[in-house]
Design a protein around this motif. Structure first.
Motif, mmCIF file in Angstrom:
data_model
loop_
_atom_site.group_PDB
_atom_site.id
_atom_site.type_symbol
_atom_site.label_atom_id
_atom_site.label_comp_id
_atom_site.label_asym_id
_atom_site.label_seq_id
_atom_site.Cartn_x
_atom_site.Cartn_y
_atom_site.Cartn_z
ATOM 1 N N VAL A 55 28.283 41.878 30.808
ATOM 2 C CA VAL A 55 29.347 42.231 30.271
ATOM 3 C C VAL A 55 30.288 42.180 29.728
ATOM 4 C CG1 VAL A 55 30.661 44.528 30.057
ATOM 5 C CG2 VAL A 55 28.293 45.473 31.372
ATOM 6 N N LEU A 56 30.939 41.045 30.428
ATOM 7 C CA LEU A 56 32.315 40.766 29.994
ATOM 8 C C LEU A 56 32.084 39.347 29.029
ATOM 9 C CD1 LEU A 56 34.474 41.804 32.992
ATOM 10 C CD2 LEU A 56 34.114 42.376 30.151
ATOM 11 N N ASN A 57 30.397 38.383 30.027
ATOM 12 C CA ASN A 57 30.855 36.958 29.584
ATOM 13 C C ASN A 57 31.252 36.535 30.094
ATOM 14 O OD1 ASN A 57 29.016 34.786 28.625
ATOM 15 N ND2 ASN A 57 29.794 35.106 26.643
ATOM 16 N N ILE A 58 31.646 36.452 31.709
ATOM 17 C CA ILE A 58 33.270 35.798 31.870
ATOM 18 C C ILE A 58 32.858 35.434 33.452
ATOM 19 C CG2 ILE A 58 35.564 36.105 33.151
ATOM 20 C CD1 ILE A 58 36.330 37.886 30.783
ATOM 21 N N ARG A 59 32.553 34.666 34.034
ATOM 22 C CA ARG A 59 32.413 34.406 35.936
ATOM 23 C C ARG A 59 33.633 34.569 36.488
ATOM 24 N NH1 ARG A 59 28.967 30.212 38.514
ATOM 25 N NH2 ARG A 59 29.347 30.109 40.401
ATOM 26 N N GLU A 60 34.605 34.107 36.296
ATOM 27 C CA GLU A 60 35.758 34.214 37.375
ATOM 28 C C GLU A 60 37.218 34.349 36.040
ATOM 29 O OE1 GLU A 60 37.010 30.440 38.598
ATOM 30 O OE2 GLU A 60 34.970 30.887 39.642
ATOM 31 N N LEU A 61 38.214 35.281 37.022
ATOM 32 C CA LEU A 61 39.198 35.487 35.790
ATOM 33 C C LEU A 61 39.944 35.993 36.657
ATOM 34 C CD1 LEU A 61 40.505 38.897 35.790
ATOM 35 C CD2 LEU A 61 37.751 38.164 34.717
ATOM 36 N N SER A 62 41.574 35.900 37.035
ATOM 37 C CA SER A 62 42.671 36.375 37.318
ATOM 38 C C SER A 62 43.371 37.318 37.563
ATOM 39 C CB SER A 62 44.070 34.864 37.615
ATOM 40 O OG SER A 62 44.504 34.574 36.326
ATOM 41 N N VAL A 63 44.061 38.164 38.195
ATOM 42 C CA VAL A 63 44.588 38.587 38.314
ATOM 43 C C VAL A 63 46.026 38.893 38.729
ATOM 44 C CG1 VAL A 63 44.637 41.738 38.756
ATOM 45 C CG2 VAL A 63 42.344 40.566 38.444
ATOM 46 N N PHE A 64 47.279 39.229 38.643
ATOM 47 C CA PHE A 64 48.555 39.305 38.445
ATOM 48 C C PHE A 64 48.769 40.530 39.081
ATOM 49 C CE2 PHE A 64 53.176 38.668 37.528
ATOM 50 C CZ PHE A 64 53.141 38.281 37.857
ATOM 51 N N ASN A 65 48.468 41.650 38.152
ATOM 52 C CA ASN A 65 48.694 42.479 38.367
ATOM 53 C C ASN A 65 48.874 43.581 39.376
ATOM 54 O OD1 ASN A 65 50.434 46.031 38.056
ATOM 55 N ND2 ASN A 65 50.317 45.661 35.456
ATOM 56 N N PRO A 66 49.641 43.926 40.523
ATOM 57 C CA PRO A 66 48.569 44.643 41.945
ATOM 58 C C PRO A 66 47.973 46.039 41.685
ATOM 59 C CG PRO A 66 51.030 43.854 41.823
ATOM 60 C CD PRO A 66 50.608 43.865 40.561
ATOM 61 N N LYS A 67 48.978 46.571 41.148
ATOM 62 C CA LYS A 67 48.450 47.914 39.818
ATOM 63 C C LYS A 67 46.743 47.798 39.368
ATOM 64 C CE LYS A 67 49.946 48.918 35.812
ATOM 65 N NZ LYS A 67 50.107 49.802 33.776
ATOM 66 N N ASN A 68 46.011 46.617 39.275
ATOM 67 C CA ASN A 68 44.670 46.470 38.313
ATOM 68 C C ASN A 68 44.155 45.526 39.531
ATOM 69 O OD1 ASN A 68 45.706 47.299 36.275
ATOM 70 N ND2 ASN A 68 46.318 45.174 35.353
ATOM 71 N N ILE A 69 44.365 45.486 40.909
ATOM 72 C CA ILE A 69 43.250 45.222 42.120
ATOM 73 C C ILE A 69 43.692 46.230 43.219
ATOM 74 C CG2 ILE A 69 44.836 43.664 42.728
ATOM 75 C CD1 ILE A 69 42.753 41.554 42.797
ATOM 76 N N GLN A 70 42.412 46.314 43.848
ATOM 77 C CA GLN A 70 42.037 47.468 44.425
ATOM 78 C C GLN A 70 40.680 46.494 45.604
ATOM 79 O OE1 GLN A 70 40.929 51.519 43.129
ATOM 80 N NE2 GLN A 70 42.990 51.293 42.283
ATOM 81 N N LYS A 71 41.598 46.231 47.061
ATOM 82 C CA LYS A 71 40.332 46.001 47.758
ATOM 83 C C LYS A 71 39.413 46.895 48.543
ATOM 84 C CE LYS A 71 40.480 44.791 52.278
ATOM 85 N NZ LYS A 71 41.296 43.950 53.518
ATOM 86 N N LEU A 72 37.908 46.766 48.274
ATOM 87 C CA LEU A 72 37.233 47.836 48.541
ATOM 88 C C LEU A 72 37.411 48.071 49.984
ATOM 89 C CD1 LEU A 72 34.672 46.623 45.981
ATOM 90 C CD2 LEU A 72 36.027 48.740 46.247
ATOM 91 N N LYS A 73 36.710 48.929 50.684
ATOM 92 C CA LYS A 73 36.679 49.653 51.905
ATOM 93 C C LYS A 73 35.322 48.985 51.977
ATOM 94 C CE LYS A 73 39.602 53.412 52.341
ATOM 95 N NZ LYS A 73 40.074 54.930 52.785
ATOM 96 N N LYS A 74 35.226 48.310 53.620
ATOM 97 C CA LYS A 74 33.918 48.295 54.206
ATOM 98 C C LYS A 74 33.224 49.101 54.552
ATOM 99 C CE LYS A 74 35.852 44.105 55.319
ATOM 100 N NZ LYS A 74 35.733 42.533 56.908
ATOM 101 N N ALA A 75 31.300 48.697 54.350
ATOM 102 C CA ALA A 75 31.130 50.256 54.596
ATOM 103 C C ALA A 75 30.227 49.879 55.556
ATOM 104 C CB ALA A 75 28.979 50.050 53.471
#
Length: 75
Positions: A55-75
């Motif tokens: 979708v984004l045509n980006i492989r990796e990027l950095s996230v600085f704002n903590p409200k924009n990243i959330q750890k997923l719970k392990k299944a």
């Protein structure tokens, strides 16, 4: 979803805001590196999943704002 304790190798979802136009929204990936910025904040480098890359045509990027990243719970 949990914001605390994100480490390298963790599965996360990241939020891309309106700067990404029609691609605004949440995307999944894996934290590949963490660069400390200050005592309370870091840059989280995320390698995006294949679906997000397509979708984004980006492989990796950095996230600085903590409200924009959330750890997923392990299944």
């Amino acid at each position: 979803m949990v914001n605390e304790g994100i480490q390298t190798g963790d599965r996360v979802r990241i939020y891309l805001d309106s700067k990404f136009g029609m691609n605004e929204g949440w995307y999944h990936g894996t934290v590949i590196r963490i660069d400390p910025y200050s005592e309370h904040r870091s840059f989280y480098w995320v390698q995006l999943d294949d679906e997000a890359r397509a979708v984004l045509n980006i492989r990796e990027l950095s996230v600085f704002n903590p409200k924009n990243i959330q750890k997923l719970k392990k299944a």
